[in-house]
Design an enzyme around this catalytic site. Structure first.
Site, mmCIF file in Angstrom:
data_model
loop_
_atom_site.group_PDB
_atom_site.id
_atom_site.type_symbol
_atom_site.label_atom_id
_atom_site.label_comp_id
_atom_site.label_asym_id
_atom_site.label_seq_id
_atom_site.Cartn_x
_atom_site.Cartn_y
_atom_site.Cartn_z
ATOM 1 N N GLU A 175 10.469 -4.639 -13.089
ATOM 2 C CA GLU A 175 10.488 -3.184 -12.946
ATOM 3 C C GLU A 175 9.062 -2.739 -12.703
ATOM 4 O OE1 GLU A 175 14.087 -2.212 -16.112
ATOM 5 O OE2 GLU A 175 12.149 -1.215 -16.327
ATOM 6 N N ASP A 231 8.825 8.748 -21.724
ATOM 7 C CA ASP A 231 7.997 7.623 -22.146
ATOM 8 C C ASP A 231 7.172 7.917 -23.383
ATOM 9 O OD1 ASP A 231 8.401 5.403 -20.264
ATOM 10 O OD2 ASP A 231 7.855 6.914 -18.771
ATOM 11 N N TYR A 270 21.637 -0.518 -16.948
ATOM 12 C CA TYR A 270 20.535 -0.495 -17.905
ATOM 13 C C TYR A 270 21.029 0.205 -19.159
ATOM 14 C CZ TYR A 270 15.623 -0.066 -19.420
ATOM 15 O OH TYR A 270 14.442 -0.164 -20.094
#
Lengths: 276, 410
Positions: free
Chosen positions: A49, A60, A175
Site C-alpha cells: 500500500e 490517520d 480491507y
C-alpha cells in the site's frame, strides 16, 4: 488475472497469509522513499500500500499524519507518487501496488484522468478512506474501466445490511478495519477479529486483509491465522521517523533498518522463516 | 433534485445540494451518520422535541432576538435603511447557541453522554460547553493551538463551564485542524460520543440540520420586518465562514425573489494577495470534512490555510448549500477585507454603542459599501451574528492605542 488476484492465488497455494506493507510516498524524501518501495518485496511484502500524502489525513493517527507532513514538505505530489510506481514497475511486474489515501487529491486531478494515469503507471488498486459506497459511484466506473480494483473497506461498526451492499460489487480484496479508531492506535483482540472474519466470509469469497493496530511480528502472525493478509502501516512509518536525524533528514542506514523490520514481520507470517 | 417551485427543499435523500454535500466519511463513521440522520428526522417531527427546543430558546437563550433599526449607521452609510438582527444578544453572545441547543436535545434523545466539538474563535466551543453544563454532559472541545492563543478569554470561559479544551497542533493549528482531530476522536468513541458540528458543513445530515436549527434567525426576521414595516426586507447581508448564521438568515427567504441576498466572506488583507478565506471566490470544488464544496486548495488537491483577522471565518471551506446557491446564482457572494472589517467594528461601536464580533463586522462593512447605491427606500437586514468583546484584544493589537485616542473613525 490481475496482479492482486494472482498474488492471493499464489499465497493460497503456499498455504500462508500475505503481508501488506504501507509506506507514505515521498516520506521522508523522494529518493529514500523510492529505495524503500523498491526494497519491500525482497523484505517480504506480498502486497504494497503506497500512501498518497494529504494535508488533512482525518482517519490517520499521529505516525501517518507526521509521514504525510514530511512527504508534502519534501515536495511529494500525486504525480510524483505515480512516478514512484512507474519506477518500481521497471524492476517488479508482480507485486501488487494499492494506492491509499483520501478523495480530494483524486478529485482535484480529475477522476477519469487519474484512473488512466494510475493504471498506466502500474497501480492495481485504490483504497480511498473517505469515499464510502454511498459516494463511490463516480470513481467505481472509471477505476473498473482502467482495470483498477476499488478496495472495499469494512469496519466493526458495519452491520450485515451494509456488508451485503458494500461487498456485493467489491473486487480485488476486502480491507477489514479492525478497530473503531484512527490508524496506529489501539489493537483489536483475537476474538473480535475472528468474529468479524466469520461474518465477512458469509458475504464474500474475496480475500480479506486485516489492518489498523497491527504493529508487531506476533500481531501480524496472529492476524495471518485469521485473515488472508495482515496490513502493517503505522509501525513501519514509525521506523522511518526513527531513522531521521535532528533536522528531519534520513540518516544513513534508514532504508536497511526499515526493511529489516519488515523482514521480522514477514518471518512472523512464514512460521519463523525469514523471506529469501 | 429540487422541487420546481422552491429552493428550500434540499438536500436530496443522500444529502446532496446539486453536486455538493454528501457523506464523505470513513466506513467506520457511516453507520453513525445514518443513525444520526434517522434520529434527527424523528426528532424534528416530534412535537415534544419541538416544544422542548422552543422552551429553551425562549427561556434560556433569550429568543426572539431583536431586529433593531440602526438609525445612526443608516445616516452614516447614507442610503439603505439598516436593520441589525441582534444575535449578539443571545445567551453566550452569538448565534452559535441556537444550533447547540437543538443538537444537545437531540444528543440527549440518542442517549449520548459525551459531547465533542471543534471551535475556531471559541464561540461554538463556548456555546457547546454551555449546553453541556446545563445538561450535565461530558464535554471535550478541540481548538487549534494558534486560536487558543488569540482567543484566550473564550478558552477560559470553556474551562469554567467544565469543558476540557484540547489544543490541536497539527497543520496551522486553526479551525480545519481542530475539525480533523474532532473527527479522529469521534471515530474512536463511536459508542458514547456525539459530535456537535458548529456550522452548516460536515457530512449529511449536519449541513441541513444545523441550517434548520439556525433558521430561527430568518423566520424571526421575516415576522419582525413585516411587523415593523409591513413588507419584506429588500436585502439580507451576513458574514460567512462555514456559513451557519448566513444560512439561518437566508433560508426562509430563498423563495422570495424580491429579496437580494449577500454572503460576505473574509478577504483577509485582500483577495488579490491570495491570503484570504473566500473559498467561493478563490477556491474550487473538492472534498473535505465529509462534504463536497468549494475549498481553498492547491492544484494537487492539498488544502491550504485560510487567512482572516477573524478566527471564526478562518476556514478553507464553506457549507455545501452555499456552494450550490452560488452556482445557481440565488445568493451573491462577496467579500470584505480585514481593514474594512476593522473600520466597521469601530463605526458600529461608536455610532450604535454595539461592539460587534469581527466576524459580523465583515457583514456591516459590506453593507456600508453598497448602502448608498441602494437608496433610502431599501430595507437591509444585516446579521449581527455575535458580540465583539472576545475581539477587543485583537482589535487593540491591530489599531494600537493611537487610533483610539485619535477617535478612530476619521
Amino acid at each position: 488475472m490481475s496482479r492482486i488476484a494472482t498474488r492471493f492465488a499464489a499465497l493460497k497455494e503456499e498455504g500462508r497469509a500475505g503481508l501488506v506493507t504501507f509506506i507514505t510516498a515521498g516520506d521522508p524524501d523522494s529518493a529514500t522513499s523510492q529505495s524503500l518501495l523498491d526494497g519491500l518485496p525482497a523484505a517480504g511484502a506480498d502486497l504494497i500500500e503506497l500512501g498518497v500524502p494529504f494535508s488533512d489525513p482525518m482517519a490517520d493517527g499521529p505516525a501517518i499524519q507526521a509521514a504525510s507532513i514530511r512527504a508534502l514538505a519534501s515536495g511529494a505530489s500525486v504525480a510524483r507518487t505515480l512516478d514512484m510506481v512507474r519506477n518500481f514497475r521497471r524492476r517488479d511486474g508482480l507485486t501488487p501496488i494499492i494506492l491509499m489515501g483520501y478523495y480530494n487529491p483524486i478529485h482535484a486531478w480529475g477522476v477519469d484522468a487519474f484512473c488512466e494515469a494510475a493504471a498506466r503507471a502500474g497501480v492495481d488498486g485504490l483504497i480511498v478512506v473517505d469515499l464510502p459506497p454511498e459516494e463511490a459511484d463516480e470513481l467505481t466506473g472509471p477505476a473498473g474501466a482502467h482495470g483498477i480494483d476499488l478496495i472495499a473497506l469494512t469496519a466493526p461498526t458495519t452491520d450485515d445490511a451494509r456488508l451485503s451492499a458494500i461487498l456485493g460489487g467489491a473486487t480485488g480484496f476486502v480491507y477489514y478495519v479492525s478497530i473503531a479508531g484512527v490508524t496506529g492506535t489501539a489493537s483489536a483482540g483475537r476474538e473480535a477479529i475472528a468474529g468479524a472474519m466469520e461474518r465477512l466470509r458469509r458475504h464474500t469469497g474475496l480475500p480479506v486483509a486485516v489492518g489498523f493496530g497491527l504493529k508487531s511480528p506476533a500481531q501480524v502472525a496472529e492476524g495471518g491465522t485469521l485473515a488472508d493478509a495482515a496490513v502493517v502501516g503505522s509501525a513501519i512509518v514509525q521506523k522511518v521517523a526513527d531513522g531521521l536525524d535532528a533536522s528531519g533528514r534520513a540518516k544513513p542506514g534508514l532504508v536497511a533498518e526499515v526493511l529489516a523490520f519488515v523482514r521480522t514481520l514477514a518471518a512472523g507470517l512464514r512460521g519463523g522463516a525469514s523471506p529469501l | 433534485m429540487q422541487q420546481r417551485n422552491t429552493l428550500r427543499a434540499g438536500p436530496d435523500e443522500r444529502g446532496h445540494f446539486g453536486i455538493y454535500g454528501g457523506r464523505y466519511v470513513a466506513e467506520t463513521l457511516m453507520p453513525l451518520i445514518l443513525s444520526l440522520e434517522k434520529a434527527y428526522a424523528a426528532a424534528k417531527s416530534d412535537p415534544t422535541f419541538v416544544a422542548e427546543l422552543r422552551y429553551y430558546l425562549a427561556n434560556y437563550v433569550g429568543r426572539p432576538s431583536p431586529l433593531y433599526f440602526a438609525r445612526r449607521l443608516t445616516e452614516a452609510f447614507g442610503g439603505a435603511r439598516i436593520y441589525l438582527k441582534r444575535e449578539d444578544l443571545n445567551h453566550t453572545g452569538a448565534h452559535k447557541i441556537n444550533n447547540c441547543m437543538g443538537q444537545v436535545l437531540l444528543a440527549r434523545r440518542m442517549g449520548k453522554k459525551r459531547i465533542i466539538a471543534e471551535t475556531g474563535a471559541g464561540q461554538h466551543g463556548v456555546a457547546t460547553a454551555t449546553v453541556c453544563a446545563l445538561f450535565g454532559l461530558d464535554c471535550v472541545i478541540y481548538m487549534g493551538a494558534t486560536d487558543i492563543e488569540r482567543q484566550a478569554p473564550n478558552v477560559y470561559r470553556m474551562k469554567l463551564l467544565g469543558a476540557e479544551v484540547r489544543p490541536v497542533t497539527s497543520g496551522a493549528g486553526t479551525l480545519k485542524d481542530a475539525m480533523n482531530d474532532a473527527m479522529r476522536d469521534w471515530v474512536a468513541r463511536v459508542d458514547d460520543t456525539y459530535y456537535m458540528i458548529g456550522t452548516v458543513a460536515g457530512p449529511h445530515p449536519y449541513p441541513a440540520m444545523v441550517r434548520d436549527f439556525q433558521s430561527v434567525i430568518g423566520e424571526e426576521t421575516r415576522a419582525q420586518m413585516l411587523d415593523a414595516t409591513g413588507r419584506l426586507p429588500d436585502s439580507l447581508v451576513a458574514c460567512i465562514g462555514g456559513g451557519s448564521n448566513a444560512m439561518g438568515l437566508f433560508h426562509p427567504f430563498l423563495d422570495d425573489p424580491s429579496v437580494r441576498i449577500f454572503g460576505v466572506a473574509a478577504a483577509g488583507p485582500g483577495i488579490a494577495t491570495g491570503q484570504h478565506a473566500a473559498s467561493l471566490t478563490g477556491g474550487r470544488p473538492g472534498v473535505l470534512h465529509g462534504n463536497r464544496t468549494y475549498l481553498l486548495q492547491t492544484r494537487d488537491g492539498q488544502i491550504t490555510e485560510a487567512h482572516s483577522i477573524s478566527a471564526g471565518l478562518d476556514y478553507p471551506g464553506i457549507g455545501p448549500e452555499h456552494a450550490w446557491l452560488r452556482d445557481i446564482g440565488r445568493v451573491e457572494y462577496v467579500s470584505a477585507t480585514d481593514q474594512e472589517a476593522l473600520e466597521a467594528f469601530q463605526l458600529t461601536t461608536r455610532l450604535e454603542g454595539i461592539i460587534p464580533a469581527l466576524e459580523s463586522s465583515h457583514a456591516i462593512a459590506y453593507a456600508k459599501t453598497v448602502a448608498r447605491d441602494l437608496g433610502p427606500d431599501h430595507l437591509m437586514v444585516v446579521s449581527l451574528s455575535g458580540r465583539g468583546d472576545k475581539d477587543v484584544a485583537t482589535v487593540a493589537k491591530s489599531l494600537g492605542d493611537d487610533a483610539l485616542t485619535r477617535g478612530g473613525l476619521e
